[in-house]
Each structure stands twice: as structure tokens, then as C-alpha cells.
Design a protein around this motif. Structure first.
Motif, PDB file in Angstrom:
ATOM      1  N   TYR A 180       0.832  -1.199   0.000  1.00  0.00           N
ATOM      2  CA  TYR A 180       0.000   0.000   0.000  1.00  0.00           C
ATOM      3  C   TYR A 180       0.868   1.251   0.000  1.00  0.00           C
ATOM      4  CZ  TYR A 180      -3.340  -3.397   1.935  1.00  0.00           C
ATOM      5  OH  TYR A 180      -4.119  -4.488   2.162  1.00  0.00           O
ATOM      6  N   GLY A 181       0.322   2.359  -0.469  1.00  0.00           N
ATOM      7  CA  GLY A 181       0.963   3.666  -0.326  1.00  0.00           C
ATOM      8  C   GLY A 181       2.397   3.690  -0.809  1.00  0.00           C
ATOM      9  N   VAL A 182       3.320   4.084   0.090  1.00  0.00           N
ATOM     10  CA  VAL A 182       4.722   4.229  -0.307  1.00  0.00           C
ATOM     11  C   VAL A 182       5.359   2.888  -0.660  1.00  0.00           C
ATOM     12  CG1 VAL A 182       5.071   6.325   1.036  1.00  0.00           C
ATOM     13  CG2 VAL A 182       5.519   4.100   2.089  1.00  0.00           C
ATOM     14  N   ALA A 183       4.725   1.782  -0.258  1.00  0.00           N
ATOM     15  CA  ALA A 183       5.273   0.460  -0.587  1.00  0.00           C
ATOM     16  C   ALA A 183       4.984   0.070  -2.028  1.00  0.00           C
ATOM     17  CB  ALA A 183       4.692  -0.601   0.344  1.00  0.00           C
ATOM     18  N   ALA A 184       3.984   0.694  -2.638  1.00  0.00           N
ATOM     19  CA  ALA A 184       3.575   0.331  -3.991  1.00  0.00           C
ATOM     20  C   ALA A 184       4.717   0.528  -4.967  1.00  0.00           C
ATOM     21  CB  ALA A 184       2.366   1.167  -4.419  1.00  0.00           C
ATOM     22  N   GLY A 185       4.858  -0.422  -5.866  1.00  0.00           N
ATOM     23  CA  GLY A 185       5.933  -0.356  -6.840  1.00  0.00           C
ATOM     24  C   GLY A 185       7.164  -1.118  -6.426  1.00  0.00           C
ATOM     25  N   GLY A 186       7.278  -1.465  -5.144  1.00  0.00           N
ATOM     26  CA  GLY A 186       8.361  -2.310  -4.674  1.00  0.00           C
ATOM     27  C   GLY A 186       9.621  -1.598  -4.247  1.00  0.00           C
ATOM     28  N   THR A 187       9.670  -0.260  -4.353  1.00  0.00           N
ATOM     29  CA  THR A 187      10.898   0.457  -3.995  1.00  0.00           C
ATOM     30  C   THR A 187      11.226   0.314  -2.517  1.00  0.00           C
ATOM     31  OG1 THR A 187      10.509   2.062  -5.761  1.00  0.00           O
ATOM     32  CG2 THR A 187      12.085   2.676  -4.056  1.00  0.00           C
ATOM     33  N   THR A 188      10.203   0.381  -1.671  1.00  0.00           N
ATOM     34  CA  THR A 188      10.425   0.223  -0.229  1.00  0.00           C
ATOM     35  C   THR A 188      10.970  -1.163   0.080  1.00  0.00           C
ATOM     36  OG1 THR A 188       8.696   1.823   0.336  1.00  0.00           O
ATOM     37  CG2 THR A 188       9.315   0.239   2.037  1.00  0.00           C
ATOM     38  N   ALA A 189      10.375  -2.199  -0.525  1.00  0.00           N
ATOM     39  CA  ALA A 189      10.855  -3.562  -0.305  1.00  0.00           C
ATOM     40  C   ALA A 189      12.283  -3.723  -0.799  1.00  0.00           C
ATOM     41  CB  ALA A 189       9.929  -4.552  -1.000  1.00  0.00           C
ATOM     42  N   LEU A 190      12.598  -3.126  -1.947  1.00  0.00           N
ATOM     43  CA  LEU A 190      13.954  -3.204  -2.487  1.00  0.00           C
ATOM     44  C   LEU A 190      14.954  -2.551  -1.545  1.00  0.00           C
ATOM     45  CD1 LEU A 190      16.007  -3.761  -4.758  1.00  0.00           C
ATOM     46  CD2 LEU A 190      15.305  -1.589  -5.792  1.00  0.00           C
TER      47      LEU A 190
END
Length: 218
Positions: free
Chosen positions: A171-181
Motif C-alpha cells: 500500500y501507499g509508499v510500498a507500492a511499486g516495490g521500492t520500499t521492499a527493495l
């Protein structure tokens, strides 16, 4: 005309794979027909879209093992069995398609593996229940979105090499996977290796390379 790299297996231990997602329907059709006519050796098609698949002639599809969850297709079967075992561990069912891409790539490569899904850190007891199975693997592929916390947790619990696959789930800032990366790259667990966002194929190929070296050392 696509220039097929038929010598890649001899050079790096893995045959050429065809990334379909960025190609047109006509390009994928032409490449698949060329491959089917040129070789009986196993080949892997990745990110194969529904419309691309539907456009393939029966001369190709009759020799194709397709899976819609992972959007992968194996032409001419799989490679010979390799030594070693891999655990593909996914945090949630939302990560299933990326985990499936890794699993199918391992299957194509002749690698025994276990696919363990829905063991994210929000319910640590689920991960604890599968730890013995995960620890038995030679390599662990950790697939996780959102904050990718599973990567660091596994990195602190298992001795095997951990290859992290951040996913675009969240959700939110996690979308797109940048936070996970970023989370996986900044992991406090020692020696964790990270591939690109949603790159289950790349993680499986990394595992195949590691297993090949282990086989030589043995």
C-alpha cells in the motif's frame, strides 16, 4: 530475425530464455516458431502474456508447458536434474506470481525445490512451523513485498545463502516495490543477496549458478 544464443548453456550453464513481456505479439510468435523449428532442446519463455500465448500456432503449443500464474512456458520439456535443493519462501499469497516465476524457472532448470507461501512476519508462527524444511535447503529464495521484513528474518535464521526478491506488492509508499527493495538492500542480516523488483526468474538463475559451483566443489 531474432539471433538465438544456442551456445549460452555451454558458456554459463543455462540456456537462453525469452523475455516476452516487452515484445509484440508478432515478435513473440516469430521467435517461438523459430525456436521450435531450430531446436529440440528445452527453452523457457518468461512474462508470456495471454494474447501472446493465444497467437502461437499449434506447432509450438503442442510442445509447450504453460503456467498462467507465473506467465512462464517451457518449450521442449525441462533440463536434466541438477544436484541441490532450493526453498522458495514467499511472505504472502499476493507474492505468489513472483514466487511461481522462481519456482517454474527452477523446475525448468532441473532443480528440486519447495514452494512455501504465506509465511510473512505478520504471523511468525507460520514461518516457525516451516523452519526445519527451509533450513534443509541449500539456497533460500525469499520473496516479499511491503517492507520485505521476511528477508532479514530469514537471513538471521538460516545458514544457507539467501537471495531476496522484493515485490511490488503493498500500500501507499510500498507500492511499486521500492520500499521492499531498499529494505532488502539495507538488511542487517549478513550476506543477503538482492535481485531486482519482481525478478523471480533472476533469483532462480542466481540459485542455479550457485548450485553449479557447489556441484563442482563437491
Amino acid at each position: 530475425m531474432h539471433q538465438h544464443d544456442h551456445e549460452r548453456l555451454a558458456r554459463v550453464g543455462m540456456p537462453e530464455a525469452v523475455l516476452c513481456g516487452t515484445k509484440s505479439i508478432e515478435q513473440v510468435r516469430a521467435i517461438a516458431i523459430e525456436l521450435a523449428e531450430a531446436t529440440t532442446e528445452p527453452r523457457l519463455l518468461t512474462r508470456l502474456g495471454d494474447e501472446q500465448l493465444a497467437a502461437l500456432p499449434t506447432s509450438v503449443t503442442d510442445r509447450l508447458d504453460d503456467d498462467r500464474l507465473s506467465k512462464t512456458a517451457m518449450l521442449n520439456g525441462v533440463q536434466p536434474a541438477r544436484p541441490g535443493r532450493v526453498a522458495v519462501v514467499a511472505a504472502g499469497t499476493s507474492d505468489a506470481s513472483v514466487a511461481a516465476e522462481a519456482s517454474r524457472t527452477l523446475q525448468f532448470s532441473g532443480v528440486r525445490h519447495d514452494l512455501i507461501v504465506d509465511v510473512g512476519v505478520a504471523g511468525l508462527w507460520r514461518l516457525e512451523a516451516r523452519l526445519d524444511e527451509i533450513r534443509a535447503a541449500d539456497i533460500v529464495i525469499a520473496v516479499a513485498g511491503m517492507d520485505a521484513a521476511l528477508v532479514s528474518v530469514l537471513g538471521g535464521l538460516v545458514a544457507a545463502p539467501v537471495v531476496a526478491v522484493p515485490t511490488s506488492v503493498g500500500y501507499g509508499v510500498a507500492a511499486g516495490g521500492t520500499t521492499a527493495l531498499n529494505s532488502a538492500l539495507a538488511s542487517c542480516a549478513q550476506g543477503v543477496t538482492v535481485v531486482n523488483i519482481d525478478n523471480g526468474f533472476g533469483a532462480a538463475c542466481a540459485a542455479v549458478r550457485m548450485l553449479s559451483l557447489m556441484g563442482r566443489a563437491g
